[in-house]
Write a protein that holds these residues in place. Structure first.
Motif, short mmCIF file in Angstrom:
data_model
loop_
_atom_site.label_atom_id
_atom_site.label_comp_id
_atom_site.label_asym_id
_atom_site.label_seq_id
_atom_site.Cartn_x
_atom_site.Cartn_y
_atom_site.Cartn_z
N THR A 205 -0.48 6.86 2.01
CA THR A 205 -1.14 6.34 3.30
C THR A 205 -1.06 7.21 4.47
OG1 THR A 205 0.61 5.00 3.51
CG2 THR A 205 -1.09 3.93 2.51
N ASP B 141 0.32 4.47 12.15
CA ASP B 141 0.34 3.22 11.57
C ASP B 141 -1.12 3.18 10.66
OD1 ASP B 141 0.36 0.68 10.61
OD2 ASP B 141 -0.03 -0.28 12.65
N GLU C 53 -2.43 0.88 9.38
CA GLU C 53 -3.33 -0.13 9.78
C GLU C 53 -4.22 -0.13 10.98
OE1 GLU C 53 -4.03 -2.62 7.29
OE2 GLU C 53 -2.84 -1.40 6.23
N ARG D 47 -6.93 0.44 13.51
CA ARG D 47 -8.18 -0.12 13.38
C ARG D 47 -9.30 1.07 13.99
NH1 ARG D 47 -8.93 -5.90 15.59
NH2 ARG D 47 -7.74 -4.81 17.23
N THR E 275 -9.69 0.65 8.30
CA THR E 275 -8.26 0.73 9.02
C THR E 275 -8.05 2.39 8.56
OG1 THR E 275 -7.26 0.43 6.66
CG2 THR E 275 -7.30 -1.39 8.41
N SER F 51 -5.61 3.72 6.57
CA SER F 51 -5.63 3.87 5.03
C SER F 51 -6.82 3.74 4.26
CB SER F 51 -4.26 2.78 4.72
OG SER F 51 -4.98 1.42 5.06
N GLN F 52 -7.67 2.95 4.74
CA GLN F 52 -9.03 2.52 3.88
C GLN F 52 -9.68 3.82 4.12
OE1 GLN F 52 -10.36 -1.01 6.01
NE2 GLN F 52 -10.32 -1.73 4.14
N LYS G 281 -11.35 -5.51 -0.13
CA LYS G 281 -10.61 -6.41 -0.54
C LYS G 281 -11.02 -7.55 -1.23
CE LYS G 281 -7.89 -5.65 3.94
NZ LYS G 281 -7.66 -6.42 5.25
#
Length: 460
Positions: free
Chosen positions: A3, A141, A143, A145, A163, A165-166, A329
């Motif tokens: 990540t 981070d 996460e 956005r 995010t 990481s996505q 998700k």
């Protein structure tokens, strides 16, 4: 891929001397990015701004702004398909980073181009082998956005949140598709799409950046620019149907080894002509901002089936189709008409646009299809139009007919009357367009998608 791959790409994995991107006679190194990101991050960190929009077509300026916002813990707002009145306050963001000046006292505007000018570019010999001065040690981070806006098929944009990481997972997800690129030397990414869309951000910026490929910072609007600047290079061309279908075959094609297209469907004729020009098939990506990338196919002018990306599969319950993806998700409801043949599939038609009027479900897609079949009509866009607290259907009809565009009121009235009479035989009365406008051509954005928000202005 971890990540924190983004952090590694900015500060840890690559030599500061490594070439990052080019712009005409300018060469940017990894060191230049590190210096600019740290300086701008410190600047942003001193503010209480929370949501910052980015609006620039230059890929290097975009990467600096994007990275600085991520490290400064700001939510990134990408305005790719969204039409925002930048002269007033809005609910979506409280500051704007762009490469131009906007005369607006209510929204802080950071001109990234002017700020970057204060940081001189260095030659390779002037850059240290190890950068001790401009490294941010704290990882961003995962996460963090990043918010996108869909093009808005009914005129209203929809906010989609991702995010960091996505986005990193997206690149890992595309590894099988792009692994052969590592075999080529002097490879350069060139693009005719904005980095402010999910497709542009992924393929034009993050893919070359995270995989250590050099990219050209410029937005290539014309084939002449692409040809002139692609001489002597192995080119990866990130584009859209809006550009690919207008190829000027009289020009000498650069050495394009990989071509990507997404955002709208590409006709077989356009794919055939491009393949004949470049000897390179177009790799079409099927997906959306909501679903991310679902499948791909090599388009050479013959109908070909899409192959799902790794980990993608579908389930069907009655007549309902669900997408299962490692990038989502939960299962996603697909409204597209998809026909399967083994593990591969064909997309027969894209998502139906439906609005509700007086308790009736009205298909805008059906109205558009019926309208496009009418005499002298080349294309059509239907949308809900609200006037006097009531909602009716409005439609914009594209035509090259001078009789329709330039006729007197009597002739146009006769045409509209015949048009509505024809629709009465096929759809319910409330679905018949109340408001009708005529144009020579439906406007599209850099992704080849129809600009519904611009068409809405015709009804005001």
């Amino acid at each position: 891929m971890t990540t924190n791959n983004f952090h590694q790409a900015v500060f840890l994995r690559r030599s500061p001397k490594e070439v990052l991107c080019v712009d005409k006679d300018k060469t940017y190194h990894v060191y230049d990015l590190q210096i600019a990101v740290k300086a701008f991050c410190v600047y942003l960190s001193m503010s209480d701004l929370k949501k910052i929009a980015i609006y620039t077509d230059d890929a290097y300026l975009f990467l600096v702004a994007f990275s600085a916002c991520i490290y400064a813990k700001k939510e990134v707002i990408l305005l790719g398909s969204m039409h925002v009145d930048l002269s007033t306050e809005n609910e979506y963001f409280d500051a704007l980073i762009s490469d131009r000046n906007f005369d607006n006292e209510k929204i802080p505007n950071f001109n990234i181009k002017e700020l970057i000018k204060e940081i001189p570019l260095r030659s390779t010999d002037e850059i240290p082998a190890v950068n001790h001065d401009a490294v941010i040690t704290k990882k961003p981070d995962p996460e963090s956005r990043i918010s996108f806006f869909t093009s808005g098929s009914t005129g209203k944009s929809k906010k989609i949140e991702k995010t960091l990481s996505q986005l990193e997972k997206d690149i890992f997800h595309l590894e099988d598709l792009t692994k052969d690129l590592d075999e080529h030397k002097d490879l350069i990414f060139m693009a005719s799409v904005s980095p402010c869309h999910l497709y542009g951000l992924t393929f034009r910026v993050l893919l070359p950046f995270l995989r250590s490929f050099v990219f050209d910072t410029r937005f290539f609007k014309y084939h002449e620019e692409l040809c002139d600047n692609g001489i002597g290079k192995k080119v990866v061309f990130v584009s859209s149907p809006a550009i690919l279908k207008k190829i000027d075959k009289s020009l000498k094609s650069p050495d394009i080894i990989f071509t990507l297209s997404a955002g709208a469907s590409l006709s077989n004729q356009s794919a055939k002509e491009y393949y004949e020009w470049t000897s390179c098939p177009i790799t079409e990506i099927y997906g959306s901002t909501e679903t991310n990338f679902i499948g791909y196919r090599e388009a050479t002018g013959h109908e070909q089936m899409y192959t799902p990306f790794k980990g993608i599969y579908f389930t069907k319950q009655d007549d309902t189709l669900y997408l299962h993806s490692p990038l989502l998700k939960e299962p996603f409801l697909l409204d597209d008409n998809i026909v399967f043949e083994g593990d591969r599939f064909i997309v027969k038609s894209r998502k139906d646009k439906v609005v509700k009027l007086s308790e009736n479900r009205v298909s805008l897609t059906q109205i558009e299809q019926l309208s496009s079949q009418f005499e002298n009509i080349d294309d059509a866009v239907a949308m809900p139009v609200e006037k006097n607290c009531r909602t009716h259907i409005g439609i914009v009809l594209a035509t090259k007919s001078a009789d329709i565009l330039n006729s007197d009121e009597t002739k146009r009235h006769d045409f509209v009357k015949r048009y509505r009479e024809t629709l009465k035989e096929k759809i319910i009365p409330i679905a018949i367009p109340r408001y009708i406008r005529f144009v020579k051509q439906i406007p599209v954005n850099s992704m080849g998608k129809k600009v519904v928000a611009e068409l809405m202005e015709l009804f005001k």
